[in-house]
Motif scaffolding. Structure first.
Motif, mmCIF file in Angstrom:
data_model
loop_
_atom_site.group_PDB
_atom_site.id
_atom_site.type_symbol
_atom_site.label_atom_id
_atom_site.label_comp_id
_atom_site.label_asym_id
_atom_site.label_seq_id
_atom_site.Cartn_x
_atom_site.Cartn_y
_atom_site.Cartn_z
ATOM 1 N N ASN A 84 153.604 16.122 -122.811
ATOM 2 C CA ASN A 84 154.208 15.629 -124.056
ATOM 3 C C ASN A 84 155.504 16.352 -124.409
ATOM 4 O O ASN A 84 156.205 15.952 -125.313
ATOM 5 C CB ASN A 84 153.206 15.649 -125.213
ATOM 6 C CG ASN A 84 152.719 17.041 -125.561
ATOM 7 O OD1 ASN A 84 153.041 18.021 -124.890
ATOM 8 N ND2 ASN A 84 151.918 17.126 -126.601
ATOM 9 N N ASN A 147 146.170 21.545 -123.687
ATOM 10 C CA ASN A 147 146.347 20.099 -123.587
ATOM 11 C C ASN A 147 147.554 19.593 -124.356
ATOM 12 O O ASN A 147 148.250 18.693 -123.888
ATOM 13 C CB ASN A 147 145.075 19.388 -124.067
ATOM 14 C CG ASN A 147 145.188 17.887 -124.033
ATOM 15 O OD1 ASN A 147 145.128 17.237 -125.072
ATOM 16 N ND2 ASN A 147 145.346 17.315 -122.852
ATOM 17 N N SER A 148 147.822 20.154 -125.523
ATOM 18 C CA SER A 148 148.869 19.561 -126.362
ATOM 19 C C SER A 148 150.014 20.502 -126.727
ATOM 20 O O SER A 148 151.036 20.047 -127.219
ATOM 21 C CB SER A 148 148.251 19.010 -127.656
ATOM 22 O OG SER A 148 147.701 20.058 -128.416
ATOM 23 N N GLU A 160 147.337 16.083 -131.549
ATOM 24 C CA GLU A 160 148.646 16.727 -131.578
ATOM 25 C C GLU A 160 149.561 16.170 -130.486
ATOM 26 O O GLU A 160 150.259 16.905 -129.791
ATOM 27 C CB GLU A 160 148.505 18.253 -131.439
ATOM 28 C CG GLU A 160 147.779 18.926 -132.580
ATOM 29 C CD GLU A 160 148.564 18.971 -133.873
ATOM 30 O OE1 GLU A 160 149.797 18.898 -133.841
ATOM 31 O OE2 GLU A 160 147.935 19.079 -134.944
ATOM 32 N N ALA A 162 148.509 14.560 -127.710
ATOM 33 C CA ALA A 162 147.893 14.548 -126.373
ATOM 34 C C ALA A 162 146.548 13.803 -126.428
ATOM 35 O O ALA A 162 146.433 12.819 -127.134
ATOM 36 C CB ALA A 162 147.740 15.981 -125.874
#
Length: 179
Positions: A84, A147-148, A160, A162
């Protein structure tokens, strides 16, 4: 058996006392890894690499392996993606710093270890950001960051930008559940 959905703060996720052993989790996922095109040798190399990364970097081996299963299903030949932050991620743990071998299997131990080390180092940075404690709360919060890149500590299922179920899915994997 499907995954149980968890949400809320890290304290609402399962405690580490409910997590299966590394070998139980690994063995439960062997068939899924082999379905990706991995060879028996690839799967064995993943096992070795996870234990090495855990020892050298200081991250729980069960967590490393569950990140691998969540990110790539253990497919050593997984393609690269864009995170992202618009940066390419690759390898077993889909990390920015990782080498990647899209479409390739039967890789040497050194290539598989390089992928696992890169992802584990990245996760260790997230863990250190959350205090580096070896407990489930810190681990779950670091997983959201992994992850994010951002975290809402009141709700680890807030994506957020993701994957909303990321931390919940790994919590299930840590308990020995598979897709």
């Amino acid at each position: 058996m499907g995954f149980t959905p968890y949400s809320g703060p890290a304290s609402a996720f399962p405690p580490s006392s409910t997590w299966k052993t590394f070998d139980e989790i690994f063995n439960a996922n062997k068939a899924e890894m082999l379905q990706t095109g991995d060879t028996e040798s690839d799967v064995s190399h993943i096992h070795t690499a996870v234990l090495q990364a855990a020892k050298e970097i200081g991250v729980e081996e069960r967590v490393i392996f569950c990140i691998i299963m969540q990110e790539s299903t253990g497919n050593v030949g997984v393609g690269t993606t864009i995170d992202n932050g618009q940066k390419p991620t690759g390898g077993l743990m889909q990390a920015e710093e990782s080498p990647a071998f899209p479409g390739q299997h039967n890789l040497p131990q050194s290539d598989i270890t390089a992928m696992v080390m890169a992802g584990t180092k990245h996760f260790k940075g997230n863990l250190e950001q959350e205090g580096d404690a070896d407990n489930a709360v810190t681990i779950y919060e670091a997983l959201r960051l992994y992850n994010s890149g951002r975290i809402d500590k009141r709700n680890l299922s807030n994506p957020e930008g993701a994957t909303a179920s990321y931390v919940s899915d790994i919590a299930n994997r840590l308990q020995g559940r598979t897709n």
